[in-house]
Motif scaffolding. Structure first.
Motif, short mmCIF file in Angstrom:
data_model
loop_
_atom_site.label_atom_id
_atom_site.label_comp_id
_atom_site.label_asym_id
_atom_site.label_seq_id
_atom_site.Cartn_x
_atom_site.Cartn_y
_atom_site.Cartn_z
N SER A 151 0.84 -1.19 0.00
CA SER A 151 0.00 0.00 0.00
C SER A 151 0.88 1.25 0.00
O SER A 151 2.06 1.20 0.37
CB SER A 151 -0.90 0.02 1.24
N ARG A 152 0.31 2.38 -0.42
CA ARG A 152 1.07 3.62 -0.42
C ARG A 152 1.56 3.97 0.97
O ARG A 152 2.69 4.43 1.15
CB ARG A 152 0.21 4.76 -0.96
N GLU A 153 0.72 3.73 1.97
CA GLU A 153 1.11 4.04 3.35
C GLU A 153 2.32 3.21 3.78
O GLU A 153 3.24 3.73 4.42
CB GLU A 153 -0.07 3.78 4.30
N GLU A 154 2.33 1.92 3.41
CA GLU A 154 3.44 1.07 3.80
C GLU A 154 4.71 1.45 3.04
O GLU A 154 5.81 1.46 3.61
CB GLU A 154 3.10 -0.40 3.56
N ARG A 155 4.57 1.76 1.76
CA ARG A 155 5.74 2.19 0.98
C ARG A 155 6.33 3.47 1.56
O ARG A 155 7.55 3.59 1.71
CB ARG A 155 5.36 2.41 -0.49
N ASN A 156 5.47 4.42 1.90
CA ASN A 156 5.95 5.68 2.48
C ASN A 156 6.66 5.43 3.81
O ASN A 156 7.71 6.04 4.09
CB ASN A 156 4.79 6.64 2.69
N ALA A 157 6.09 4.54 4.63
CA ALA A 157 6.70 4.27 5.93
C ALA A 157 8.09 3.68 5.77
O ALA A 157 9.02 4.03 6.52
CB ALA A 157 5.80 3.32 6.73
N ILE A 158 8.26 2.79 4.80
CA ILE A 158 9.57 2.18 4.56
C ILE A 158 10.59 3.23 4.12
O ILE A 158 11.71 3.29 4.63
CB ILE A 158 9.46 1.06 3.50
N VAL A 159 10.20 4.08 3.19
CA VAL A 159 11.11 5.12 2.69
C VAL A 159 11.49 6.09 3.80
O VAL A 159 12.65 6.50 3.92
CB VAL A 159 10.49 5.86 1.49
N LEU A 160 10.53 6.46 4.64
CA LEU A 160 10.82 7.39 5.74
C LEU A 160 11.80 6.76 6.73
O LEU A 160 12.68 7.45 7.26
CB LEU A 160 9.53 7.80 6.43
N GLN A 161 11.64 5.46 6.99
CA GLN A 161 12.60 4.79 7.87
C GLN A 161 14.00 4.80 7.26
O GLN A 161 15.00 5.03 7.95
CB GLN A 161 12.16 3.34 8.13
N MET A 162 14.08 4.55 5.97
CA MET A 162 15.36 4.57 5.28
C MET A 162 16.02 5.95 5.38
O MET A 162 17.23 6.08 5.61
CB MET A 162 15.19 4.17 3.81
N MET A 163 15.21 6.99 5.26
CA MET A 163 15.74 8.36 5.38
C MET A 163 16.20 8.65 6.80
O MET A 163 17.20 9.34 7.02
CB MET A 163 14.67 9.38 4.96
N GLY A 164 15.48 8.10 7.78
CA GLY A 164 15.88 8.30 9.18
C GLY A 164 17.22 7.66 9.49
O GLY A 164 18.05 8.23 10.21
#
Length: 222
Positions: A151-164
């Protein structure tokens, strides 16, 4: 996870993700717990506040910026360091772009962040590249369904973790004022996609030597 490159006469430290392990020449090792810092004496540790000014050049919301800082703080809190947003002109500038790094290639390592060094010292300027994180996640096995099928929400969460995680890594170079890497832990030259997408602070630790340097530096407020 980081390599050294030259732009004009300014060396950069870039957060690079590769499937291989970090440079085997590195000598530092990590411990599972934060060790006692002899040089700090018996005085209680003072809080270390790192203030960052976020320049959001992407389409993400303020709440998403907070999620990036939350991931960064999960990693740094073990060392008494708190990363806080600020509007101060003296804060570390964090530029978040949704584009790919200008030097990015489909076959080369993925650069998720870079820190500018001048005259051998870190400057308070870090650039994060969300486009590279999205491309990396889309072409990697990170457990579970393929990235594009989530889902878009899950994809966004993964990318944000990677950025963190990328920000935590770059702050390590800045706070330690070093371009060097360790064979394990947060400042590895390369980090696995799993450590980026599903960060475990126990896998992203500072080495004993790095911990002592943070301790000796004392209050690192900016």
């Amino acid at each position: 996870m980081v390599i050294k490159s030259i732009v004009l006469v300014v060396p950069l430290i870039a957060c690079v993700v590769m499937p291989l392990s970090a440079d085997s020449r590195a000598r530092d090792s990590t411990s599972s717990t934060c060790s006692q810092c002899f040089e700090c004496g018996s005085e209680p540790a003072q809080p270390k506040v790192v203030r960052v000014k976020m320049y959001n050049q992407s389409q993400i919301s303020e709440a998403s910026l907070d999620q990036i800082l939350d991931t960064t703080n999960r990693i740094w809190s073990a060392y008494g360091v708190s990363v806080e947003p600020s509007t101060s002109a003296n804060a570390i500038a964090i530029v978040l772009s949704d584009h790919r790094h200008p030097a990015a290639t489909d076959s080369g390592p993925s650069v998720l962040g870079d820190t500018i060094f001048t005259s051998g010292h870190a400057t308070p300027y870090i650039h994060l590249w969300m486009g590279n994180a999205e491309a990396l996640a889309g072409g990697s096995e990170i457990g579970g369904p393929p990235f594009i099928m989530r889902s878009r929400e899950e994809r966004n969460a993964i990318v944000l973790q990677m950025m963190g995680v990328a920000l935590a890594h770059e702050l390590g170079h800045y706070l330690l004022d070093t371009t060097h890497h360790s064979v394990t832990g947060l400042l590895r030259e390369s980090l696995s996609v799993s450590d980026l997408a599903h960060p475990n602070p126990a896998h992203l630790r500072l080495t004993d030597k790095q911990q002592r340097r943070i301790c000796i530096n004392g209050n690192v407020s900016h």
